[in-house]
Write a protein that holds these residues in place. Structure first.
Motif, PDB file in Angstrom:
ATOM      1  N   ARG A   1       0.832  -1.208   0.000  1.00  0.00           N
ATOM      2  CA  ARG A   1       0.000   0.000   0.000  1.00  0.00           C
ATOM      3  C   ARG A   1       0.864   1.255   0.000  1.00  0.00           C
ATOM      4  O   ARG A   1       0.546   2.247  -0.655  1.00  0.00           O
ATOM      5  CB  ARG A   1      -0.926  -0.013   1.218  1.00  0.00           C
ATOM      6  CG  ARG A   1      -1.860   1.184   1.307  1.00  0.00           C
ATOM      7  CD  ARG A   1      -2.795   1.242   0.096  1.00  0.00           C
ATOM      8  NE  ARG A   1      -3.665   2.396   0.134  1.00  0.00           N
ATOM      9  CZ  ARG A   1      -3.305   3.609  -0.269  1.00  0.00           C
ATOM     10  NH1 ARG A   1      -2.073   3.824  -0.726  1.00  0.00           N
ATOM     11  NH2 ARG A   1      -4.154   4.617  -0.232  1.00  0.00           N
ATOM     12  N   ARG A   2       1.974   1.195   0.704  1.00  0.00           N
ATOM     13  CA  ARG A   2       2.869   2.345   0.788  1.00  0.00           C
ATOM     14  C   ARG A   2       3.581   2.612  -0.535  1.00  0.00           C
ATOM     15  O   ARG A   2       4.038   3.733  -0.791  1.00  0.00           O
ATOM     16  CB  ARG A   2       3.898   2.087   1.903  1.00  0.00           C
ATOM     17  CG  ARG A   2       4.641   3.316   2.375  1.00  0.00           C
ATOM     18  CD  ARG A   2       5.486   3.006   3.603  1.00  0.00           C
ATOM     19  NE  ARG A   2       6.490   1.998   3.321  1.00  0.00           N
ATOM     20  CZ  ARG A   2       6.804   0.995   4.142  1.00  0.00           C
ATOM     21  NH1 ARG A   2       6.164   0.853   5.297  1.00  0.00           N
ATOM     22  NH2 ARG A   2       7.748   0.133   3.825  1.00  0.00           N
TER      23      ARG A   2
ATOM     24  N   TYR B   1       0.008  -0.336  -6.420  1.00  0.00           N
ATOM     25  CA  TYR B   1       0.273  -1.172  -5.249  1.00  0.00           C
ATOM     26  C   TYR B   1       0.901  -2.499  -5.650  1.00  0.00           C
ATOM     27  O   TYR B   1       0.473  -3.575  -5.232  1.00  0.00           O
ATOM     28  CB  TYR B   1      -1.017  -1.399  -4.448  1.00  0.00           C
ATOM     29  CG  TYR B   1      -1.809  -0.131  -4.243  1.00  0.00           C
ATOM     30  CD1 TYR B   1      -1.205   1.015  -3.726  1.00  0.00           C
ATOM     31  CD2 TYR B   1      -3.149  -0.049  -4.598  1.00  0.00           C
ATOM     32  CE1 TYR B   1      -1.918   2.200  -3.545  1.00  0.00           C
ATOM     33  CE2 TYR B   1      -3.872   1.129  -4.423  1.00  0.00           C
ATOM     34  CZ  TYR B   1      -3.247   2.242  -3.907  1.00  0.00           C
ATOM     35  OH  TYR B   1      -3.945   3.410  -3.746  1.00  0.00           O
TER      36      TYR B   1
ATOM     37  N   GLU C   1      -6.841  -3.967  -0.551  1.00  0.00           N
ATOM     38  CA  GLU C   1      -6.935  -2.540  -0.234  1.00  0.00           C
ATOM     39  C   GLU C   1      -8.022  -2.300   0.819  1.00  0.00           C
ATOM     40  O   GLU C   1      -7.832  -1.527   1.768  1.00  0.00           O
ATOM     41  CB  GLU C   1      -7.270  -1.743  -1.489  1.00  0.00           C
ATOM     42  CG  GLU C   1      -6.165  -1.704  -2.530  1.00  0.00           C
ATOM     43  CD  GLU C   1      -6.579  -0.882  -3.727  1.00  0.00           C
ATOM     44  OE1 GLU C   1      -7.075   0.254  -3.525  1.00  0.00           O
ATOM     45  OE2 GLU C   1      -6.445  -1.373  -4.863  1.00  0.00           O
ATOM     46  N   GLU C   2      -9.158  -2.955   0.642  1.00  0.00           N
ATOM     47  CA  GLU C   2     -10.265  -2.785   1.585  1.00  0.00           C
ATOM     48  C   GLU C   2      -9.877  -3.298   2.963  1.00  0.00           C
ATOM     49  O   GLU C   2     -10.201  -2.673   3.986  1.00  0.00           O
ATOM     50  CB  GLU C   2     -11.491  -3.527   1.044  1.00  0.00           C
ATOM     51  CG  GLU C   2     -12.766  -3.335   1.854  1.00  0.00           C
ATOM     52  CD  GLU C   2     -12.906  -4.348   2.982  1.00  0.00           C
ATOM     53  OE1 GLU C   2     -13.578  -4.022   3.989  1.00  0.00           O
ATOM     54  OE2 GLU C   2     -12.335  -5.452   2.873  1.00  0.00           O
TER      55      GLU C   2
ATOM     56  N   PHE D   1      -6.804  -3.507   4.220  1.00  0.00           N
ATOM     57  CA  PHE D   1      -5.851  -2.554   4.795  1.00  0.00           C
ATOM     58  C   PHE D   1      -6.581  -1.347   5.370  1.00  0.00           C
ATOM     59  O   PHE D   1      -6.276  -0.882   6.478  1.00  0.00           O
ATOM     60  CB  PHE D   1      -4.841  -2.097   3.750  1.00  0.00           C
ATOM     61  CG  PHE D   1      -3.951  -0.985   4.235  1.00  0.00           C
ATOM     62  CD1 PHE D   1      -2.808  -1.255   4.961  1.00  0.00           C
ATOM     63  CD2 PHE D   1      -4.275   0.352   3.994  1.00  0.00           C
ATOM     64  CE1 PHE D   1      -1.996  -0.231   5.445  1.00  0.00           C
ATOM     65  CE2 PHE D   1      -3.480   1.379   4.460  1.00  0.00           C
ATOM     66  CZ  PHE D   1      -2.333   1.088   5.191  1.00  0.00           C
ATOM     67  N   ASP D   2      -7.533  -0.808   4.625  1.00  0.00           N
ATOM     68  CA  ASP D   2      -8.257   0.379   5.072  1.00  0.00           C
ATOM     69  C   ASP D   2      -9.056   0.123   6.348  1.00  0.00           C
ATOM     70  O   ASP D   2      -9.292   1.043   7.133  1.00  0.00           O
ATOM     71  CB  ASP D   2      -9.191   0.880   3.966  1.00  0.00           C
ATOM     72  CG  ASP D   2      -8.434   1.519   2.810  1.00  0.00           C
ATOM     73  OD1 ASP D   2      -7.264   1.910   3.017  1.00  0.00           O
ATOM     74  OD2 ASP D   2      -8.996   1.617   1.708  1.00  0.00           O
ATOM     75  N   ARG D   3      -9.464  -1.120   6.564  1.00  0.00           N
ATOM     76  CA  ARG D   3     -10.182  -1.444   7.807  1.00  0.00           C
ATOM     77  C   ARG D   3      -9.218  -1.607   8.977  1.00  0.00           C
ATOM     78  O   ARG D   3      -9.523  -1.206  10.106  1.00  0.00           O
ATOM     79  CB  ARG D   3     -10.987  -2.738   7.629  1.00  0.00           C
ATOM     80  CG  ARG D   3     -12.261  -2.569   6.827  1.00  0.00           C
ATOM     81  CD  ARG D   3     -13.201  -3.752   7.009  1.00  0.00           C
ATOM     82  NE  ARG D   3     -12.680  -4.968   6.396  1.00  0.00           N
ATOM     83  CZ  ARG D   3     -12.483  -6.108   7.044  1.00  0.00           C
ATOM     84  NH1 ARG D   3     -12.749  -6.190   8.335  1.00  0.00           N
ATOM     85  NH2 ARG D   3     -12.023  -7.173   6.401  1.00  0.00           N
TER      86      ARG D   3
ATOM     87  N   ALA E   1      -5.897  -0.425   9.284  1.00  0.00           N
ATOM     88  CA  ALA E   1      -4.950   0.655   9.589  1.00  0.00           C
ATOM     89  C   ALA E   1      -5.416   1.574  10.720  1.00  0.00           C
ATOM     90  O   ALA E   1      -4.644   1.833  11.657  1.00  0.00           O
ATOM     91  CB  ALA E   1      -4.650   1.460   8.326  1.00  0.00           C
ATOM     92  N   PRO E   2      -6.665   2.097  10.710  1.00  0.00           N
ATOM     93  CA  PRO E   2      -7.059   2.986  11.816  1.00  0.00           C
ATOM     94  C   PRO E   2      -7.060   2.276  13.172  1.00  0.00           C
ATOM     95  O   PRO E   2      -6.658   2.863  14.181  1.00  0.00           O
ATOM     96  CB  PRO E   2      -8.479   3.427  11.418  1.00  0.00           C
ATOM     97  CG  PRO E   2      -8.561   3.197   9.943  1.00  0.00           C
ATOM     98  CD  PRO E   2      -7.722   1.992   9.685  1.00  0.00           C
TER      99      PRO E   2
END
Length: 274
Positions: free
Chosen positions: A71-72, A77, A129-130, A132-134, A136-137
């Motif tokens: 992701r980074r 990606y 991606e989805e 990771f987005d869940r 990471a926070p």
């Protein structure tokens, strides 16, 4: 009225270890235990807490690192096998096992490298991606909680010290710092190499090589010298060297056991590290 007796400083499990060694072997220099053992024990607490977070997403911390690296890297990606191995610090076999697990879950996709058919690239899928987005926070909030005992300014100070320590391990060999036309190796390597040839145990920056006619060479510095101080104090890291003073930089060095001084010219003192 007498001032109240100050409360003793907070103690931890490592203090008890240090107390025992000071009693049993007062001749031993055990101060490094206070740093090294604490780092190890803090790391154990952090690893346990972070594992709990990733367990909730049916991932290991190592699995999440793959998602982070991809992701980074930015859209699309995708990274080649060699770059992914380097970023993760893993061998090809270990990367392959990890990729198989993540690919089976549908969060990464391995594809033939168009530039080298013998290797592959790894791409983060839409599902990855989805995921990771869940995560990471939640992950970052957890890390923030783990540092709750430190004030924000203390966290920054600790990060600065750890950056200095980590840099001393990373900035070696080809990655060693070049400054003023010389390449310098970190203090822990300098101490080991001096001990290996029977020289005194002194911390400092070991001059690995000097560019002919460069600022260091013009100041009389030679390979093998040990930079131990400036007028501002002891030198244990490139961060201890003044770069933008606009004034001549006076260095104290050891050549073997002989103490010498070298003066870097003002124009050279502004040369950036590389």
């Amino acid at each position: 009225m007498n001032d109240p007796t100050p409360e003793p400083a907070a103690r931890d499990s490592v203090d008890a270890i240090l107390d025992q060694w000071r009693k049993e072997r007062p001749d031993l220099q055990v101060a490094p235990v206070g740093v090294i053992t604490r780092l190890a024990r803090v790391r154990a607490h952090l690893d346990g807490a972070l594992t709990e977070v990733f367990d909730g997403f049916d991932l290991t911390p190592a699995d999440f690192q793959v998602l982070v690296v991809l992701r980074r890297a930015g859209a699309p990606y995708r990274l080649g096998q060699a770059r992914l191995m380097a970023a993760l610090g893993l061998t090809s076999g270990t990367v392959s096992v990890r990729m198989s697990r993540l690919e089976a879950r549908g969060v990464v996709l391995r594809e033939a490298d168009p530039d080298d058919k013998r290797t592959f690239t790894v791409r983060l899928t839409a599902l990855g991606e989805e995921l990771f987005d869940r995560i990471a926070p939640v992950h970052l909030q957890g890390e923030d909680r783990l540092l709750s005992a430190l004030h924000p300014d203390e966290q920054l100070h600790l990060a600065d010290l750890l950056r200095k320590l980590l840099g001393s391990y990373e900035q070696t060999g080809p990655q060693a710092v070049r400054i003023w036309g010389m390449r310098v190796e970190p203090a822990h390597l300098a101490r080991a190499r001096r001990a290996a040839v029977g020289l005194s145990d002194r911390a400092g920056l070991l001059v690995a090589d000097v560019t002919p006619a460069g600022p260091a060479a013009l100041a009389g510095i030679a390979a093998g010298d040990l930079v131990v101080a400036t007028v501002h104090g002891a030198v244990r890291s490139p961060q201890d060297l003044p770069l933008q003073s606009g004034e001549p930089v006076e260095l104290t060095l050891l050549r073997g056991e002989e103490r010498i001084r070298a003066l870097i010219a003002p124009s050279a003192a502004t040369e950036a590290r590389s």
